[in-house]
Design an enzyme around this catalytic site. Sequence first.
Site, mmCIF file in Angstrom:
data_model
loop_
_atom_site.group_PDB
_atom_site.id
_atom_site.type_symbol
_atom_site.label_atom_id
_atom_site.label_comp_id
_atom_site.label_asym_id
_atom_site.label_seq_id
_atom_site.Cartn_x
_atom_site.Cartn_y
_atom_site.Cartn_z
ATOM 1 N N ASN A 11 51.201 123.950 77.107
ATOM 2 C CA ASN A 11 51.135 123.802 75.652
ATOM 3 C C ASN A 11 52.522 123.805 75.024
ATOM 4 O OD1 ASN A 11 48.312 123.643 75.438
ATOM 5 N ND2 ASN A 11 48.093 125.870 75.446
ATOM 6 N N ASP A 53 42.317 131.904 86.937
ATOM 7 C CA ASP A 53 43.273 131.552 85.885
ATOM 8 C C ASP A 53 44.075 130.330 86.320
ATOM 9 O OD1 ASP A 53 42.642 133.528 84.124
ATOM 10 O OD2 ASP A 53 44.514 134.657 84.333
ATOM 11 N N GLU A 112 42.517 129.602 79.440
ATOM 12 C CA GLU A 112 42.591 129.014 80.777
ATOM 13 C C GLU A 112 41.874 129.859 81.811
ATOM 14 O OE1 GLU A 112 46.350 131.507 80.264
ATOM 15 O OE2 GLU A 112 44.997 130.328 79.030
#
Length: 294
Positions: free
Chosen positions: A181, A173, A216
């Site tokens: 974002n 991850d 991700e």
Amino acid sequence: MSLTLDQLDNTARVIQAAPIGICVTDAEGRFEMVNPAYCALYGYRAEELLGQPFTLVVPEANRPLLANLHDRFIAGDSDQEATQEWEVKGRDGRPRNILAKAARIMGEDGKPKKVTFVVDITERKAMERRLEFLARHDELTGLLNRRAGLGLLDEEILRSRRYGTPLCVSTCDLDHFKRVNDAHGHAVGDTVLREAADLMKEALRQHDHVIRLGGEEFLVLLPGVDGKEAQRALDRLRQRLETTPFADVGLRLTLSAGVAELQGDEAADALMERADRALYAAKHEGRNRVKLAR
């Protein structure tokens, strides 16, 4: 039945106005007639093609094959009336894909000729290749997608057992990626994901596999190495990510990863589950680390 002069003239006008490429080649494979659509497809004027061998518009590597097929067709030894796909090239040298259908006719001199009807399918073939790519790859990063990646994992497990070689998997991850974002927008987030995927491929061995599971989350397949070696490889990747600025805003990323080595007759889902548990342990211990499953 013979055609009148008016009928012949009408046929010639229809051929010249046809929206598909039409050409006539003689027994030696030289152009006798080309219509405007044929010329437009290849980027030549009619006078530049007439009298030239038809292989002028064929990639050099395919010329012997196409010339042989032409000779057999003229001799009646080969049936090309079925529509076939071929790669050709225009004057600009770029390859094009066509659908071609040929018919054998007899000229006024009693010698056979070949009429070929050609449709440009370059865009269609490009779309087919794109759809085939997207069926197996993630559109954003170009990595294998989850479905293709899990299929590849099954193949690597079979290969590992067949040859008695180790196999490791790592689930990874990008830490706190939502913050990217939220702070910079999804466009920057997409750029960061693409650049991170490129770095992951570059940092690992050529025969390792990086798969985007979604968001991700990534899966890495490391054939031929044991758990400790795989852990070191992922830690080198972690360090590369941590010290590399991403996107124009110079973002830094950290990575959490879990590594598991295939054991005995372990199934793929059990192997993935152990890697996931090691990943959760890495997150629980503060992220930005690689944990090896026990």
